[in-house]
Design a protein around this motif. Sequence first.
Motif, mmCIF file in Angstrom:
data_model
loop_
_atom_site.group_PDB
_atom_site.id
_atom_site.type_symbol
_atom_site.label_atom_id
_atom_site.label_comp_id
_atom_site.label_asym_id
_atom_site.label_seq_id
_atom_site.Cartn_x
_atom_site.Cartn_y
_atom_site.Cartn_z
ATOM 1 N N HIS A 127 59.967 103.687 31.876
ATOM 2 C CA HIS A 127 61.043 103.223 32.747
ATOM 3 C C HIS A 127 60.495 102.508 33.978
ATOM 4 O O HIS A 127 61.100 101.564 34.480
ATOM 5 N N LEU A 128 59.336 102.971 34.481
ATOM 6 C CA LEU A 128 58.730 102.288 35.623
ATOM 7 C C LEU A 128 58.258 100.894 35.221
ATOM 8 O O LEU A 128 58.387 99.944 36.004
ATOM 9 N N LEU A 129 57.755 100.751 34.020
ATOM 10 C CA LEU A 129 57.370 99.421 33.536
ATOM 11 C C LEU A 129 58.581 98.490 33.469
ATOM 12 O O LEU A 129 58.476 97.294 33.776
ATOM 13 N N GLN A 130 59.712 99.033 33.099
ATOM 14 C CA GLN A 130 60.929 98.227 33.073
ATOM 15 C C GLN A 130 61.314 97.783 34.486
ATOM 16 O O GLN A 130 61.733 96.633 34.691
ATOM 17 N N ILE A 131 61.164 98.667 35.456
ATOM 18 C CA ILE A 131 61.429 98.300 36.853
ATOM 19 C C ILE A 131 60.477 97.190 37.289
ATOM 20 O O ILE A 131 60.874 96.219 37.949
ATOM 21 N N PHE A 132 59.205 97.315 36.917
ATOM 22 C CA PHE A 132 58.229 96.270 37.248
ATOM 23 C C PHE A 132 58.686 94.923 36.717
ATOM 24 O O PHE A 132 58.573 93.895 37.395
ATOM 25 N N ASP A 133 59.179 94.917 35.491
ATOM 26 C CA ASP A 133 59.651 93.677 34.896
ATOM 27 C C ASP A 133 60.869 93.144 35.649
ATOM 28 O O ASP A 133 60.971 91.935 35.902
ATOM 29 N N MET A 134 61.777 94.012 36.042
ATOM 30 C CA MET A 134 63.002 93.600 36.727
ATOM 31 C C MET A 134 62.716 92.980 38.094
ATOM 32 O O MET A 134 63.438 92.082 38.538
ATOM 33 N N ILE A 135 61.677 93.448 38.782
ATOM 34 C CA ILE A 135 61.396 92.933 40.129
ATOM 35 C C ILE A 135 60.291 91.876 40.117
ATOM 36 O O ILE A 135 59.845 91.429 41.180
ATOM 37 N N HIS A 136 59.820 91.483 38.921
ATOM 38 C CA HIS A 136 58.726 90.509 38.810
ATOM 39 C C HIS A 136 57.514 90.993 39.610
ATOM 40 O O HIS A 136 56.994 90.293 40.475
ATOM 41 N N ALA A 137 57.086 92.209 39.301
ATOM 42 C CA ALA A 137 56.039 92.869 40.079
ATOM 43 C C ALA A 137 54.753 92.061 40.139
ATOM 44 O O ALA A 137 54.007 92.146 41.120
ATOM 45 N N GLU A 138 54.480 91.274 39.115
ATOM 46 C CA GLU A 138 53.252 90.471 39.127
ATOM 47 C C GLU A 138 53.262 89.429 40.230
ATOM 48 O O GLU A 138 52.226 88.854 40.563
ATOM 49 N N GLU A 139 54.422 89.181 40.839
ATOM 50 C CA GLU A 139 54.538 88.247 41.963
ATOM 51 C C GLU A 139 54.864 88.953 43.272
ATOM 52 O O GLU A 139 54.433 88.505 44.339
ATOM 53 N N THR A 140 55.641 90.017 43.208
ATOM 54 C CA THR A 140 56.253 90.562 44.417
ATOM 55 C C THR A 140 55.650 91.862 44.922
ATOM 56 O O THR A 140 55.934 92.272 46.053
ATOM 57 N N LEU A 141 54.810 92.527 44.130
ATOM 58 C CA LEU A 141 54.347 93.870 44.471
ATOM 59 C C LEU A 141 52.878 93.860 44.889
ATOM 60 O O LEU A 141 52.057 93.175 44.286
ATOM 61 N N MET A 142 52.566 94.649 45.943
ATOM 62 C CA MET A 142 51.198 94.769 46.439
ATOM 63 C C MET A 142 50.841 96.245 46.577
ATOM 64 O O MET A 142 51.682 97.066 46.967
ATOM 65 N N PHE A 143 49.591 96.565 46.301
ATOM 66 C CA PHE A 143 49.159 97.953 46.415
ATOM 67 C C PHE A 143 49.111 98.388 47.879
ATOM 68 O O PHE A 143 48.669 97.649 48.755
ATOM 69 N N SER A 144 49.556 99.611 48.109
ATOM 70 C CA SER A 144 49.372 100.257 49.415
ATOM 71 C C SER A 144 49.088 101.730 49.181
ATOM 72 O O SER A 144 49.664 102.358 48.288
ATOM 73 N N SER A 145 48.184 102.286 49.975
ATOM 74 C CA SER A 145 47.820 103.698 49.815
ATOM 75 C C SER A 145 48.615 104.599 50.754
ATOM 76 O O SER A 145 48.823 105.770 50.461
ATOM 77 N N ASP A 146 49.010 104.077 51.916
ATOM 78 C CA ASP A 146 49.612 104.875 52.980
ATOM 79 C C ASP A 146 48.615 105.896 53.532
ATOM 80 O O ASP A 146 49.009 106.913 54.086
ATOM 81 N N TYR A 147 47.338 105.636 53.344
ATOM 82 C CA TYR A 147 46.290 106.496 53.885
ATOM 83 C C TYR A 147 46.447 106.611 55.398
ATOM 84 O O TYR A 147 46.709 105.617 56.056
#
Length: 369
Positions: A295-315
Motif C-alpha cells: 500500500h505504501l508503494l501505491q502511495i509512492f506512485d500516487m504522489i510521483h515520489a520519484e520526483e517529489t519525495l526526499m529522504f529525511s531522518s529527523d535526527y
Amino acid sequence: MKEQTLPIIDTDVHHSPDKKEVLAHMPKALAARGLALPGGNGFGNPHGVNRRDATPPGGGEACSDPAYTLEHHFVPNQIRYGILHPAGLLAAGVSADYRYAAALCSAYNDYMLESWLSFDPRYVGAILVAPNWPEAAAREIRRLGGRPEFREIIMTSASESPLGREQYWPIYEAACEMGLPVAVHPGAEGNGISNRPYAGMPSSYFEWHTSLSQNYMGQIASLAIEGVFNQFPELKFVAIEGGIAWLPHLLWRLDKNWKALRELTPWLTEPPSELIRRHVRLTTQPIEEPEKPEHLLQIFDMIHAEETLMFSSDYPHWDGDDPRFVLPRKLDEAARKRIFYDNAAELYGLPPQESTVSEEAANSATPTN
C-alpha cells in the motif's frame, strides 16, 4: 543487518544551537530578555524528544557537537550532506513580538555562519525567518541568500493566517529572487499567535503529534488556491515532517472541486494537482507504515515520489528514520537513488552523486576547516 550503501542527502537534521552564542549576536536590549519564545501546551513526550545516544560524549544537548554528529549520524549512514534545522527556535515565527523574533532569526543565522557551517562542508544551512513579519523575513533572505552556505529558507508551519495569503508573498518573492526553496517545519502549532489547529486544541502529545498533517493539508491547499504558485512560478515549497499519505486525498479533492468551482479562482488555469506536483516537495519522516507494505508503494506512485519525495531522518528525534529500513523493499533502485539523493541535490543545488565530497571526507568525521 542490512547495510546502507547509497549516498544520502538528509533533508532534516535537528542540530542544537548554542543558545548563549545565538543571543550574543542580538542587540543587547533584546538579548537581555533571554530566549523568550511562545510554547508549552501543557503536554509533551513523556520519554523526551531526543535519542539518548545522540548526546555527545562530552555532554550537552543531543546533536550539539558537530564533530560527534558526523561520527554518529553522517558517516555510518553514508550522508554526504545534511540540511540543518534549529531545535527550539522555530516558534519565533508565532511570537507576538515580531521585532524580537526577527532579531533572533538574524542572530541565529549569523551564529550558524561562524559555527556549524564553517565546521564541515557536509553541513548545509537554512536561513531561519519568522513569517509573523514578512517584510523583515524578505530582507533577511536577501541579506544572506547569496551565501553558498545557505541552500534553503526555513520557517514554522504554524501561522496566524494560511500561508497562501498575500501578506506572506514578500517571503516568496525574495525566495524566488535568491533562488532558494521555502521549507516549513511543524512544532509551534497552537502556540503564540498561531492558528488553533485541527478541530481545536488537542489534549495530549499523542493527539497533537498524530494530527500535524492536517495543518499541512490546509497550508498547501491555501498556497495552491490563493495563486502563490501562479504568481511565483519558480517557487519550490518543502513540507518537512508532515507525512505523505494524506497528499493523494488532497489532490483528488482539489481537482474535483476546481472543475466545479473554477470561476472562484480564475487564475488557476490547470488542475491544482499539477501545480502541487511541480512546486511542492515532501520529506520521508515520519513515513506512514501501513499493515500491507504494498500500500505504501501505491502511495509512492500516487504522489510521483520519484520526483517529489526526499529522504529525511529527523535526527536526533525519538521517531527518526533509519535509511536502511525507511523505503519499501520492492522500490526499484532508480527511485531509491532519487529519493535518497538526486531530488534533494537538484532542489538545493548540491553536487550530483558522482562528484560529491571525496571518499576520504565521506568516510571520516574529521572537520575540513
